[in-house]
Design a protein around this motif. Structure first.
Motif, PDB file in Angstrom:
ATOM      1  N   UNK A 151       0.847  -1.190   0.000  1.00 49.78           N
ATOM      2  CA  UNK A 151       0.000   0.000   0.000  1.00 49.78           C
ATOM      3  C   UNK A 151       0.885   1.244   0.000  1.00 49.78           C
ATOM      4  N   UNK A 152       0.656   2.114  -0.956  1.00 52.18           N
ATOM      5  CA  UNK A 152       1.655   3.128  -1.313  1.00 52.18           C
ATOM      6  C   UNK A 152       0.994   4.482  -1.615  1.00 52.18           C
ATOM      7  N   UNK A 153       1.619   5.550  -1.134  1.00 53.01           N
ATOM      8  CA  UNK A 153       1.263   6.902  -1.632  1.00 53.01           C
ATOM      9  C   UNK A 153       2.569   7.687  -1.745  1.00 53.01           C
ATOM     10  N   UNK A 154       3.007   7.895  -2.986  1.00 55.48           N
ATOM     11  CA  UNK A 154       4.204   8.693  -3.224  1.00 55.48           C
ATOM     12  C   UNK A 154       3.830   9.959  -3.988  1.00 55.48           C
ATOM     13  N   UNK A 155       4.520  11.038  -3.661  1.00 53.44           N
ATOM     14  CA  UNK A 155       4.453  12.255  -4.473  1.00 53.44           C
ATOM     15  C   UNK A 155       5.846  12.497  -5.035  1.00 53.44           C
ATOM     16  N   UNK A 156       5.896  12.880  -6.307  1.00 51.56           N
ATOM     17  CA  UNK A 156       7.210  13.164  -6.900  1.00 51.56           C
ATOM     18  C   UNK A 156       7.829  14.373  -6.218  1.00 51.56           C
ATOM     19  N   UNK A 157       7.052  15.450  -6.123  1.00 49.61           N
ATOM     20  CA  UNK A 157       7.456  16.625  -5.337  1.00 49.61           C
ATOM     21  C   UNK A 157       6.179  17.196  -4.724  1.00 49.61           C
ATOM     22  N   UNK A 158       6.023  17.031  -3.409  1.00 46.18           N
ATOM     23  CA  UNK A 158       4.817  17.545  -2.749  1.00 46.18           C
ATOM     24  C   UNK A 158       5.095  17.808  -1.287  1.00 46.18           C
ATOM     25  N   UNK A 159       6.214  18.455  -1.034  1.00 48.52           N
ATOM     26  CA  UNK A 159       6.601  18.732   0.356  1.00 48.52           C
ATOM     27  C   UNK A 159       5.751  19.904   0.854  1.00 48.52           C
ATOM     28  N   UNK A 160       5.047  19.751   1.992  1.00 46.10           N
ATOM     29  CA  UNK A 160       4.275  20.880   2.515  1.00 46.10           C
ATOM     30  C   UNK A 160       5.198  22.050   2.849  1.00 46.10           C
ATOM     31  N   UNK A 161       4.618  23.250   2.898  1.00 49.49           N
ATOM     32  CA  UNK A 161       5.434  24.460   3.087  1.00 49.49           C
ATOM     33  C   UNK A 161       6.297  24.409   4.342  1.00 49.49           C
TER      34      UNK A 161
END
Ligand code: NAD
Length: 348
Positions: A151-161
């Motif tokens: 079970x996976x959730x990746x973001x390529x670039x989604x770093x919160x502020x």
């Protein structure tokens, strides 16, 4: 119809969704809202037409004659606010993650049992037609006994502020694992029947976010990638992965794959966005079949409406404190294993 349930909401960014949903359930009314940010409080109060507005949650719980409250603050305040609300006799819908760690989650659950009030965790992704269609396949025996999953959730670039609560370990408890991973973990565990975790190994990394934070002169105290392997008392194994920054193809990559003795089930996004497909993989007489699931059925209640329904029906909510504790135990295990380099066991 009997009197409407009087609802309050604490934390009005994500909490605005809770507030609006309480205004659309025939059995509830939004009576009071609370946020420390006075401008946000005023703007939300005006937009939603709510007169009772508070900057102090304790005061709202004391004065607003509420039946139930939603807690949608940064994670650090989930446990203290939930426990205070339960002790004040209110039912609680707490945002995910349930708490900073499993010890806090246990205290919340104890407070709910003592107060005889509902404590629900907002595992909101479970409350969709597609999730229900997947569960229906499991309940009908289409996959048999599930023994392996990923079970996976990746973001390529989604770093919160930088500077916000999400990138600060003292306020959030962790990074993408505790933020995004909880949703995918809940979906997998719910479909697996919430088995008991007995052993967890994990790793965490932060190279991409750390380089960006250093360049910006910002503080960044959580991981940007976490990966773990969880073993359960029933013999099943689940791999969990979550990141805010990873060098992959898609903007967002979400997948939950569950493999059983009779079939496999997958729920995954397509095209790097928020369109999803769900498929069932079977073997019939030596031939392999792929069936795309259709979930264009009756709309299912949102998590907010399920919370209200559970209070009215005087039954436990669908996403319980006990389930939240299991999620927190797994997250704790991944973080501890990453820090110590050892497997964390819960069965000895
Ligand atoms: N279920 C979901 O899909 C989902 C989506 C987004 C966020 N969340 C969760 O919701 C929570 C809040 O997330 P967010 O994005 O709104 O965070 P945020 O940091 O953007 O906003 C939090 C808000 O809470 C207020 N606040 C903080 N402490 C408070 C207190 N003690 N009393 C009153 N108000 C207080 C802040 O002023 C702010 O307006 C987090 O736990 C997050 O994980 C869940």
């Amino acid at each position: 119809m009997s009197k409407k349930l009087r609802m309050g909401v604490i934390g009005l960014r994500m909490g605005k969704n809770h507030a609006k949903a309480y205004q659309t359930h025939p059995g509830s009314e939004l009576v009071a809202i609370c946020d420390m940010d006075k401008d946000l409080l005023a703007a939300t109060g005006d937009e939603l037409g709510v007169e009772k507005r508070y900057t102090d949650a304790a005061k709202m719980m004391k004065d607003a004659k509420l039946d139930a409250v939603s807690i949608a603050t940064p994670n650090r305040f989930h446990a203290p606010l939930s426990i205070a609300a339960l002790e004040a006799g209110l039912h609680v819908l707490c945002e995910k993650p349930m708490a900073m760690n499993a010890a806090e989650a246990e205290k919340m659950n104890k407070a709910a049992l003592k107060a005889k009030r509902n404590l629900m965790i907002n595992f909101s992704y479970r409350f969709s037609e597609m999730s229900y269609a997947l569960k229906d396949q499991v309940d009908r025996g289409a996959v048999g006994d599930i023994y392996f999953g990923r079970t996976v959730w990746h973001r390529r670039r989604g770093i919160p502020g930088f500077g916000g609560a999400f990138t600060n370990k003292d306020l959030a408890g962790g990074g993408p694992l505790i933020d995004l991973g909880v949703h995918r973990l809940d979906l997998a565990l719910w479909l697996m029947g919430y088995p008991e975790p007995i052993a967890v190994s994990g790793s965490t990394y932060d190279p991409i976010a750390r380089a960006k934070a250093d360049a910006a002169g910002a503080t960044y105290t959580v991981e940007d990638l976490a990966a773990g392997i969880v073993k359960f008392a029933n013999g099943a194994t689940l791999i969990v992965e979550a990141s805010w920054a990873l060098n992959i193809e898609e903007r967002e990559h979400m997948v939950t794959l569950l493999c059983g003795t009779k079939g496999g089930l997958v729920q995954k996004n397509t095209g790097g966005g928020y369109n999803f497909v769900a498929e069932l993989y079977t073997d019939e007489g030596g031939n392999q079949f792929t069936k795309r699931l259709d979930w264009s059925t009756e709309p299912v209640p949102s998590s907010y409406h399920e919370f209200v329904d559970s209070i009215i029906a005087k039954r436990p909510p669908m996403a319980t404190g006990e389930q939240g504790i299991k999620v927190m135990k797994i997250l704790d295990g991944i973080y501890e294993s990453a820090a110590t380099g050892r497997e964390v066991r819960y069965d000895r």
